[in-house]
Write a protein that holds these residues in place. Sequence first.
Motif, short mmCIF file in Angstrom:
data_model
loop_
_atom_site.label_atom_id
_atom_site.label_comp_id
_atom_site.label_asym_id
_atom_site.label_seq_id
_atom_site.Cartn_x
_atom_site.Cartn_y
_atom_site.Cartn_z
N ASP A 168 20.70 59.75 93.46
CA ASP A 168 21.62 61.23 94.29
C ASP A 168 19.69 61.96 94.10
O ASP A 168 19.59 62.58 92.53
CB ASP A 168 22.07 61.49 93.18
CG ASP A 168 23.49 63.29 92.95
OD1 ASP A 168 22.07 63.84 93.85
OD2 ASP A 168 23.80 63.01 92.70
N GLU A 200 22.48 55.45 91.52
CA GLU A 200 23.03 56.81 91.96
C GLU A 200 22.43 56.86 93.03
O GLU A 200 22.68 57.50 93.81
CB GLU A 200 23.91 57.96 91.47
CG GLU A 200 24.26 57.09 89.71
CD GLU A 200 25.28 56.74 90.33
OE1 GLU A 200 26.24 56.71 91.57
OE2 GLU A 200 26.10 55.36 89.87
N LYS A 210 29.96 60.15 88.05
CA LYS A 210 29.53 59.56 86.78
C LYS A 210 28.44 60.53 86.86
O LYS A 210 27.81 60.84 85.58
CB LYS A 210 28.61 57.82 87.45
CG LYS A 210 29.39 56.70 86.73
CD LYS A 210 27.89 56.05 86.85
CE LYS A 210 28.46 54.15 86.65
NZ LYS A 210 27.63 53.19 87.18
N SER A 225 28.90 61.70 92.94
CA SER A 225 29.45 60.81 92.35
C SER A 225 30.05 61.45 90.88
O SER A 225 29.37 62.17 90.65
CB SER A 225 28.43 59.33 91.86
OG SER A 225 27.84 59.54 91.25
#
Length: 169
Positions: A113, A111, A5, A3
């Motif tokens: 991730d 997220e 972010k 992402s």
Amino acid sequence: MFSKKIQKALNDQIQLEEQSSRIYMAMASWCEANGYAGAAGFLFMHSDEERMHMTKLLGYVNDKGGHALLQALEMPHNDFSSLQHVFEEILRHEELVSASINNIYDLTLKEKDYTTGQFLQWYIMEQIEEESLFRSVLDKFKLAGDQKGGLFHIDKELASMANAPSAKE
Ligand code: FEO
């Protein structure tokens, strides 16, 4: 998923690692100018390590299909009241770096991730080692107290730590 972010957080970490390298370079220079050759060698080496921390992040961001960016750096402190003051500042700075890594790790969980989370494990362990290393150096100052020659011995020890294989990892 990579992402924006997470990418932004990693780019900010690249900036912090590069700033760390500069901070330790300025400290090494102060040590060299003030007759602490051992501490200078130790900190020049540590400055190189921070650059490696930065390039490792940079490679990761680009490998993931992002774009690692370099950002503006601040002017580091160039003056210190004592050798002990230098190491107090380092520990304070490393605590800040640890908090930053932990925040990014937290973000990777939010997220989902997990790849980046896994990648950050190395940094989490590295921060534990670094904080412990600098606490152990500060302990040497406490042990030396006002002993004559105390600083001379600490400087010599830092010289040998700079040459130890474990310090170069
Ligand atoms: Fe790369 Fe010393 O933190």
